[in-house]
Design an enzyme around this catalytic site. Structure first.
Site, PDB file in Angstrom:
ATOM      1  N   ASP A 178      -0.599  -7.462   1.758  1.00 52.23           N
ATOM      2  CA  ASP A 178       0.020  -6.360   1.618  1.00 52.23           C
ATOM      3  C   ASP A 178       1.364  -6.528   1.469  1.00 52.23           C
ATOM      4  O   ASP A 178       2.270  -6.326   2.543  1.00 52.23           O
ATOM      5  CB  ASP A 178      -0.257  -5.532   2.838  1.00 52.23           C
ATOM      6  N   SER A 192       4.630   2.270   8.065  1.00 50.01           N
ATOM      7  CA  SER A 192       4.061   1.291   7.118  1.00 50.01           C
ATOM      8  C   SER A 192       5.249   0.608   6.403  1.00 50.01           C
ATOM      9  O   SER A 192       6.078   1.281   5.824  1.00 50.01           O
ATOM     10  CB  SER A 192       3.162   2.089   6.312  1.00 50.01           C
ATOM     11  N   HIS A 251       0.704  -1.264   0.145  1.00 50.43           N
ATOM     12  CA  HIS A 251       0.179  -0.139  -0.160  1.00 50.43           C
ATOM     13  C   HIS A 251       0.855   1.422  -0.038  1.00 50.43           C
ATOM     14  O   HIS A 251       0.296   2.331  -0.306  1.00 50.43           O
ATOM     15  CB  HIS A 251      -0.966  -0.065   1.196  1.00 50.43           C
TER      16      HIS A 251
END
Ligand SMILES: *[C@@H]1O[C@H](CO)[C@@H](O)[C@H](O)[C@H]1NC(C)=O
Length: 263
Positions: free
Chosen positions: A113, A207, A65
């Site tokens: 992901d 992230s 992402h």
């Protein structure tokens, strides 16, 4: 009571521009996490940032992402950094030439992901830039294991990024906690992590950064609850290990060692 409260909150993906954050963490001793990569992502006019980690001199693992924009973003990896706002001598800036997003990645529910980034040139392995081993297919973490996450994500709402690398310790949770919170949670490909007791360690790193347990990367920072930082979802690396090895072979048929002078 706590669970009930959490059930009312939707499980949402972190926006890629937000890059996640470490709250209540501590500063890391400079260059003590030499596998950490800082990702500068440029797509359109807005830059964004993420974490990642070096698994081979030519390959960085991160979260899909971070780089799933429709128009191929320009991604630069910075290795060997401590203070990301400075141009440190230890830093190596290398452009990414290829992003391999998992074919079953879904932005909507955060499944699969994971992205493997191929670097334009091999990183020089030094005291400040090193690879980290990833969990093998049969290596799983268990509920109760203590792991760490590091990143340059914001430490408060006021700032965009932390100058220096921060780290927080988090506990692997029973999968049922995340299953109850989200119907999208998949045990086999995700790890449920959090710390409901300590307010100091309830958030997560950037992230794309690694969940490190016993000196190996077992997870990738993926998504979290919007308001409650206590339950977070990490991509389970062991599940994707065969896929990762396959992509690495595609990057280079010749074996590339993480140890200097050995090849
Ligand atoms: C690695 O070191 C060589 C020789 O010092 C240098 O030319 C090259 O640019 C370095 N690579 C990176 C990625 O910094």
């Amino acid at each position: 009571m706590l669970l009930l409260l959490l059930l009312t909150n939707a499980f949402v993906l972190l926006p890629w521009a937000g890059a996640g954050r470490i709250i209540g963490g501590t500063k890391v001793k400079a260059h003590s996490r030499p596998y950490m990569a800082f990702l500068e992502i440029k797509s359109g006019s807005k830059p964004s940032w993420c974490g990642g980690f070096l698994i081979r001199p030519d390959a960085v693992l991160s979260a899909a992402h971070c780089v799933d924009m429709r128009w191929r973003p320009r991604v630069t990896v910075i290795l060997g950094a401590h203070n990301i706002r400075r141009q440190e001598k230890s830093q190596q800036r290398i452009p990414v030439v290829k992003r391999v997003i998992h074919p079953q990645y879904s932005r909507k529910d955060g499944k699969n992901d994971i992205v493997l980034l191929k670097l334009k040139k091999k990183a020089n392995i030094t005291g400040n830039v090193q690879c980290i081993s990833i969990a093998k297919e049969n290596e799983r973490v268990s509920a109760g294991d203590l792991c760490t996450v590091s990143g340059w994500g914001q430490t408060s709402k006021k700032e965009v990024l932390s100058d220096v690398l921060m780290e927080v310790e988090l506990e692997v949770k029973n999968e049922e906690i995340c299953e109850q919170l989200s119907s999208n949670f998949q045990c086999q490909s995700m790890i449920c992590v959090g710390d409901e007791d300590s307010k100091k360690a309830t958030s997560h790193g950037d992230s794309g950064g690694p969940l490190v347990c016993n000196k190996k990367a077992y997870g990738i920072v993926s998504h979290a609850l919007k308001k409650n930082h206590f339950a977070e979802v990490f991509t389970r690396i062991s599940h994707f290990e065969p896929w990762i090895q396959k992509q690495l072979k595609r990057f280079s048929r010749k074996a590339i060692s993480c140890f200097p002078f050995s090849d």
